[in-house]
Design an enzyme around this catalytic site. Structure first.
Site, mmCIF file in Angstrom:
data_model
loop_
_atom_site.group_PDB
_atom_site.id
_atom_site.type_symbol
_atom_site.label_atom_id
_atom_site.label_comp_id
_atom_site.label_asym_id
_atom_site.label_seq_id
_atom_site.Cartn_x
_atom_site.Cartn_y
_atom_site.Cartn_z
ATOM 1 N N GLU A 1 -72.534 6.430 -11.480
ATOM 2 C CA GLU A 1 -73.584 6.081 -10.528
ATOM 3 C C GLU A 1 -73.159 4.879 -9.676
ATOM 4 O OE1 GLU A 1 -76.073 7.955 -10.070
ATOM 5 O OE2 GLU A 1 -77.176 8.461 -11.895
ATOM 6 N N ASP B 1 -76.673 10.387 -4.403
ATOM 7 C CA ASP B 1 -76.417 8.953 -4.213
ATOM 8 C C ASP B 1 -74.912 8.656 -4.218
ATOM 9 O OD1 ASP B 1 -75.877 9.440 -6.852
ATOM 10 O OD2 ASP B 1 -77.347 8.020 -7.667
ATOM 11 N N HIS C 1 -72.763 9.892 -6.503
ATOM 12 C CA HIS C 1 -72.136 9.836 -7.833
ATOM 13 C C HIS C 1 -71.186 11.012 -8.052
ATOM 14 C CE1 HIS C 1 -75.829 12.127 -9.411
ATOM 15 N NE2 HIS C 1 -74.842 12.841 -9.900
ATOM 16 N N ASP D 1 -68.755 15.216 -18.050
ATOM 17 C CA ASP D 1 -69.860 14.422 -18.593
ATOM 18 C C ASP D 1 -70.760 15.243 -19.502
ATOM 19 O OD1 ASP D 1 -70.804 16.004 -16.548
ATOM 20 O OD2 ASP D 1 -71.422 14.377 -15.256
#
Ligand code: GLP
Length: 242
Positions: free
Chosen positions: A143, A136, A138, A67
């Site tokens: 996400e 979370d 990810h 990313d």
């Protein structure tokens, strides 16, 4: 799924680097899928050490990163381009022409994502994908969502991720709100996936991701279905797992 339980962060980093070194030894022109964040830094340090000792050759290794923040120039010390050069690329004999990240400075999201998928495809996919785990759940910047995104796409970062990543920026306002990330489908297509997880603050999400239901609400949970997934985690991160 295989779990390698390690004593601490250093032990985790050493073992993850041993696994990656084995991939490179077996296939010198392999495609390594690389990750950023604090979790893989120790792994990169160990890979650099193996290179410096003459035990690892990156000259024909190719890489794609997971990313990149949208809108951060490569010269920004928080861009993932900068991170990769600082922590790995400038310290080993990898050919920079063989290293790839999404182009964060391409304002046209569609164009940036299509171009990046074409690069990954032209390389024949990923042999080993290294991952960290977001608080979370990810992976990359995939996400929590109501579906798994297959290919590279532009994401709006969640408040939790912006909060978690603000420690690296001068202020929370400087944290980019968007990023380009490889899709979950591409990650799942990697021949092998290695995830490094360390620390008590990751214990709860680790348990949820790998000992709970598979759901796009916890993107990492899909790795339960990967045929060659190795979780390298320390005792603190595994503290809620029996
Ligand atoms: C960022 C990266 C992820 C990384 C995550 C966790 O959001 N995009 O690839 O896994 O942070 O980072 P850390 O390892 O610092 O906890």
């Amino acid at each position: 799924m295989r779990i390698i339980r390690t004593k601490n962060y250093d032990d985790m980093s050493k073992k993850a680097a041993d696994l990656i070194a084995a991939v490179v030894l077996l296939k010198p022109n392999c495609v390594l899928g690389l990750a950023t964040g604090s979790s893989p830094i120790g792994t990169y340090n160990n890979l650099v050490q193996k290179y410096e000792e003459g035990n690892l050759d990156f000259s024909t290794v190719r890489s794609v990163n997971l990313d990149e923040y949208k809108g951060l120039p490569r010269t920004n010390d928080q861009s993932y381009y900068y991170f990769m050069h600082k922590n790995l690329f400038s310290r080993v004999n990898i050919n920079l022409d063989n290293t790839h990240l999404p182009n964060g400075m391409e304002p046209d999201s569609d164009k940036a994502c299509k171009e990046y998928d074409a690069v990954i495809k032209s390389m024949g996919g990923v042999d080993m994908q290294l991952l960290g785990l977001g608080h979370d759940g990810h992976i990359g910047f995939n996400e929590p969502n109501n579906e798994f995104d297959k290919t590279t796409h532009c994401v709006n970062l969640t408040q939790m991720t912006i909060e978690a990543n603000k420690r690296f920026f001068a202020s929370i306002d400087d944290v980019p709100r968007q990023a380009y990330t490889m899709g979950v489908g591409t990650i799942m297509d990697a021949k092998m996936v290695i995830m490094v997880v360390s620390g008590k603050d990751k214990a709860e999400i680790l348990k949820k991701a790998f000992f709970g239901p598979v759901t796009p609400e916890v993107p990492a949970s899909i790795l339960q279905f990967h045929p060659n997934f190795v979780l390298v985690a320390d005792e603190d991160a595994l503290s809620l797992v029996k």
